[in-house]
Design a protein around this motif. Structure first.
Motif, PDB file in Angstrom:
ATOM      1  N   PRO A 217      90.196 -39.866  26.706  1.00  0.00           N
ATOM      2  CA  PRO A 217      89.656 -40.457  27.615  1.00  0.00           C
ATOM      3  C   PRO A 217      90.412 -41.468  28.809  1.00  0.00           C
ATOM      4  O   PRO A 217      89.977 -41.606  29.522  1.00  0.00           O
ATOM      5  CB  PRO A 217      88.727 -41.447  26.876  1.00  0.00           C
ATOM      6  CG  PRO A 217      89.250 -41.574  25.507  1.00  0.00           C
ATOM      7  CD  PRO A 217      89.964 -40.444  25.233  1.00  0.00           C
ATOM      8  N   ILE A 218      91.600 -41.651  28.407  1.00  0.00           N
ATOM      9  CA  ILE A 218      92.445 -42.563  29.004  1.00  0.00           C
ATOM     10  C   ILE A 218      93.611 -41.778  29.460  1.00  0.00           C
ATOM     11  O   ILE A 218      94.462 -41.231  28.370  1.00  0.00           O
ATOM     12  CB  ILE A 218      92.787 -44.019  28.065  1.00  0.00           C
ATOM     13  CG1 ILE A 218      91.576 -44.723  27.955  1.00  0.00           C
ATOM     14  CG2 ILE A 218      93.935 -44.861  29.141  1.00  0.00           C
ATOM     15  CD1 ILE A 218      91.160 -45.431  29.315  1.00  0.00           C
ATOM     16  N   ALA A 219      94.180 -41.537  30.318  1.00  0.00           N
ATOM     17  CA  ALA A 219      95.373 -40.867  30.888  1.00  0.00           C
ATOM     18  C   ALA A 219      96.366 -41.742  30.392  1.00  0.00           C
ATOM     19  O   ALA A 219      96.516 -42.811  30.073  1.00  0.00           O
ATOM     20  CB  ALA A 219      95.284 -40.750  32.278  1.00  0.00           C
ATOM     21  N   PRO A 220      97.584 -40.912  29.965  1.00  0.00           N
ATOM     22  CA  PRO A 220      98.813 -41.570  29.545  1.00  0.00           C
ATOM     23  C   PRO A 220      99.442 -42.693  30.447  1.00  0.00           C
ATOM     24  O   PRO A 220      99.766 -43.873  29.889  1.00  0.00           O
ATOM     25  CB  PRO A 220      99.727 -40.383  29.389  1.00  0.00           C
ATOM     26  CG  PRO A 220      99.010 -38.979  29.228  1.00  0.00           C
ATOM     27  CD  PRO A 220      97.750 -39.435  29.992  1.00  0.00           C
ATOM     28  N   SER A 221      99.479 -42.287  31.683  1.00  0.00           N
ATOM     29  CA  SER A 221      99.834 -43.531  32.577  1.00  0.00           C
ATOM     30  C   SER A 221      98.954 -44.638  32.608  1.00  0.00           C
ATOM     31  O   SER A 221      99.263 -45.842  32.760  1.00  0.00           O
ATOM     32  CB  SER A 221      99.747 -42.814  34.198  1.00  0.00           C
ATOM     33  OG  SER A 221      98.522 -42.526  34.574  1.00  0.00           O
ATOM     34  N   GLU A 222      97.466 -44.435  32.571  1.00  0.00           N
ATOM     35  CA  GLU A 222      96.663 -45.937  32.297  1.00  0.00           C
ATOM     36  C   GLU A 222      96.868 -46.320  30.882  1.00  0.00           C
ATOM     37  O   GLU A 222      96.850 -47.457  30.756  1.00  0.00           O
ATOM     38  CB  GLU A 222      95.195 -45.090  32.206  1.00  0.00           C
ATOM     39  CG  GLU A 222      94.800 -44.604  33.745  1.00  0.00           C
ATOM     40  CD  GLU A 222      93.564 -43.910  33.681  1.00  0.00           C
ATOM     41  OE1 GLU A 222      92.937 -43.836  34.868  1.00  0.00           O
ATOM     42  OE2 GLU A 222      93.150 -43.278  32.601  1.00  0.00           O
ATOM     43  N   ALA A 223      96.986 -45.754  29.755  1.00  0.00           N
ATOM     44  CA  ALA A 223      97.286 -46.101  28.607  1.00  0.00           C
ATOM     45  C   ALA A 223      98.345 -47.143  28.546  1.00  0.00           C
ATOM     46  O   ALA A 223      98.245 -48.048  27.769  1.00  0.00           O
ATOM     47  CB  ALA A 223      97.679 -45.134  27.516  1.00  0.00           C
ATOM     48  N   LYS A 224      99.563 -47.044  29.512  1.00  0.00           N
ATOM     49  CA  LYS A 224     100.538 -47.810  29.242  1.00  0.00           C
ATOM     50  C   LYS A 224      99.935 -49.204  29.993  1.00  0.00           C
ATOM     51  O   LYS A 224     100.942 -50.199  29.795  1.00  0.00           O
ATOM     52  CB  LYS A 224     101.802 -47.248  30.016  1.00  0.00           C
ATOM     53  CG  LYS A 224     102.150 -46.023  29.282  1.00  0.00           C
ATOM     54  CD  LYS A 224     103.334 -45.449  30.173  1.00  0.00           C
ATOM     55  CE  LYS A 224     103.719 -44.270  29.650  1.00  0.00           C
ATOM     56  NZ  LYS A 224     104.959 -43.514  30.393  1.00  0.00           N
ATOM     57  N   GLN A 225      98.931 -49.191  30.872  1.00  0.00           N
ATOM     58  CA  GLN A 225      98.533 -50.428  31.543  1.00  0.00           C
ATOM     59  C   GLN A 225      97.489 -51.259  30.882  1.00  0.00           C
ATOM     60  O   GLN A 225      97.180 -52.206  31.531  1.00  0.00           O
ATOM     61  CB  GLN A 225      98.347 -49.725  32.996  1.00  0.00           C
ATOM     62  CG  GLN A 225      99.339 -49.379  33.802  1.00  0.00           C
ATOM     63  CD  GLN A 225      98.916 -49.285  35.207  1.00  0.00           C
ATOM     64  OE1 GLN A 225      98.600 -50.452  35.641  1.00  0.00           O
ATOM     65  NE2 GLN A 225      98.909 -48.161  35.907  1.00  0.00           N
TER      66      GLN A 225
ATOM     67  N   THR B   4      92.952 -45.943  18.232  1.00  0.00           N
ATOM     68  CA  THR B   4      91.437 -45.660  18.735  1.00  0.00           C
ATOM     69  C   THR B   4      91.600 -45.285  20.265  1.00  0.00           C
ATOM     70  O   THR B   4      90.477 -44.862  20.579  1.00  0.00           O
ATOM     71  CB  THR B   4      90.673 -46.851  18.153  1.00  0.00           C
ATOM     72  OG1 THR B   4      90.957 -47.914  18.985  1.00  0.00           O
ATOM     73  CG2 THR B   4      90.739 -47.047  16.601  1.00  0.00           C
ATOM     74  N   TRP B   5      92.476 -45.817  20.866  1.00  0.00           N
ATOM     75  CA  TRP B   5      92.349 -45.608  22.459  1.00  0.00           C
ATOM     76  C   TRP B   5      93.587 -44.722  22.970  1.00  0.00           C
ATOM     77  O   TRP B   5      93.336 -43.726  23.516  1.00  0.00           O
ATOM     78  CB  TRP B   5      92.377 -46.922  23.136  1.00  0.00           C
ATOM     79  CG  TRP B   5      91.030 -47.661  23.280  1.00  0.00           C
ATOM     80  CD1 TRP B   5      90.266 -48.142  22.342  1.00  0.00           C
ATOM     81  CD2 TRP B   5      90.000 -46.987  23.906  1.00  0.00           C
ATOM     82  NE1 TRP B   5      89.218 -48.364  22.436  1.00  0.00           N
ATOM     83  CE2 TRP B   5      88.905 -47.569  23.389  1.00  0.00           C
ATOM     84  CE3 TRP B   5      89.776 -45.908  25.068  1.00  0.00           C
ATOM     85  CZ2 TRP B   5      87.429 -47.230  24.141  1.00  0.00           C
ATOM     86  CZ3 TRP B   5      88.531 -45.560  25.439  1.00  0.00           C
ATOM     87  CH2 TRP B   5      87.540 -46.358  25.109  1.00  0.00           C
ATOM     88  N   LYS B   6      94.845 -45.013  22.527  1.00  0.00           N
ATOM     89  CA  LYS B   6      95.849 -44.437  23.167  1.00  0.00           C
ATOM     90  C   LYS B   6      96.286 -43.110  22.425  1.00  0.00           C
ATOM     91  O   LYS B   6      96.678 -42.202  23.088  1.00  0.00           O
ATOM     92  CB  LYS B   6      97.291 -45.306  23.020  1.00  0.00           C
ATOM     93  CG  LYS B   6      97.252 -46.675  23.814  1.00  0.00           C
ATOM     94  CD  LYS B   6      98.543 -47.266  23.828  1.00  0.00           C
ATOM     95  CE  LYS B   6      98.465 -48.552  24.544  1.00  0.00           C
ATOM     96  NZ  LYS B   6      99.742 -49.439  24.460  1.00  0.00           N
TER      97      LYS B   6
END
Length: 298
Positions: A169-177, A225-227
């Motif tokens: 649900p979260i893009a890798p680039s978003e997960a880092k932020q 649970t998210w990344k």
């Protein structure tokens, strides 16, 4: 007696000769000697991937900032491993290499699909034809030659488009932020208007003084649970601006907020991301964990 001795000596010589022959004979390298590399293409050099079918819309991907995005028939983040499986044909080897002089014989006059890979030099086309009834391998045409390859290569390229969409649900680039979440519009957190945030020192801050979380538990919650979590399936939808659902937002370092609607809790946990137009299907327990951080209320 002399005759028996000579017979034994002869048998010994034969045995020694056979042993030497078996030891010195070339090993059976038939497979490696007859293997043909399909191509010399490099995996990292491609910028677009297109799969063409005779009777349906093509499937297309484009590399953006080092990651693959689906551009047709949907516009969405692509499952990176699925695209890699499609590209893996460039490293395939075959024991059979034939001249491409009679395409109809191999079902390549009307291919079941064409895979077109584009790099800086050209667009390279792989055509998939009939199956060999003896080996059950598929005829694949590339660069004026025909090879026999396992059907897994065409299966990877002909998967349903929805199965090739990224299930995170979260893009890798978003997960880092990720720097926090506003969970206050979910039923279980409405009373305390829960927000969980990461400060500039990397420490979790919880909006209620009753919370006594451990930093390690919160970090593991965010990571697992998210990344790392992936939905079991996804579906596209058109957001209804008039409909209201329990919702929450994921906060990013650049100020962006990703809005999720909780459309269903059981038997599946359905999280809808309106900006992507995608509903993510999770097992009930996984979805529950995603929206219930271990804040340890006292």
């Amino acid at each position: 007696m002399k005759k028996g001795w000579l017979i034994n000596l002869s048998l010994l010589a034969i045995i020694i000769g056979i042993s030497v022959f078996l030891h010195l004979r070339p090993q059976n390298n038939t497979q490696s000697a007859t293997e043909h590399e399909i191509s010399q293409l490099k995996m990292g050099g491609f910028t677009t991937v297109k799969v063409e079918f005779p009777t349906q819309a093509p499937l297309a991907f484009e590399k953006v900032d080092g990651l693959w995005r689906m551009t047709a028939p949907y516009k969405a983040r692509a499952d990176q491993m699925s695209v890699q499986r499609i590209l893996s044909i460039i490293a395939a080897k075959s024991q059979t290499q034939l001249s491409a002089t009679d395409l109809a014989k191999y079902g390549l006059d009307n291919p079941s699909l064409k895979l077109k890979l584009t790099d800086a030099s050209a667009t390279h086309t792989f055509a998939f034809g009939a199956y060999n009834p003896v080996t059950e391998e598929q005829y694949v045409g590339f660069n004026d030659a025909v090879y026999l390859l396992p059907g897994a290569y065409s299966e990877a390229a002909s998967a349903q488009a929805i199965e090739l969409v990224d299930k995170r649900p979260i893009a890798p680039s978003e997960a880092k932020q990720i720097v926090g979440m506003d969970l206050g519009r979910l039923e279980q957190w409405e009373e305390i208007r829960l927000n969980v945030d990461i400060d500039t020192q990397g420490k979790w801050q919880i909006s209620t003084p009753k919370a006594k979380p451990t930093q390690n538990d919160m970090n593991e919650w965010l990571d697992f649970t998210w990344k790392q979590s992936q939905a079991t399936s996804v579906e596209f939808y058109t957001p209804d601006r008039k409909a209201t659902f329990p919702s929450f937002e994921v906060k990013l370092k650049d100020g962006k907020k990703i809005h999720f609607d909780k459309m269903q809790e059981s038997p599946e946990y359905l999280l809808a991301r309106a900006d992507e137009g995608i509903i993510y299907h999770f097992p009930n327990d996984v979805g529950f964990s995603m929206t219930n951080p271990p804040i340890n209320l006292k």
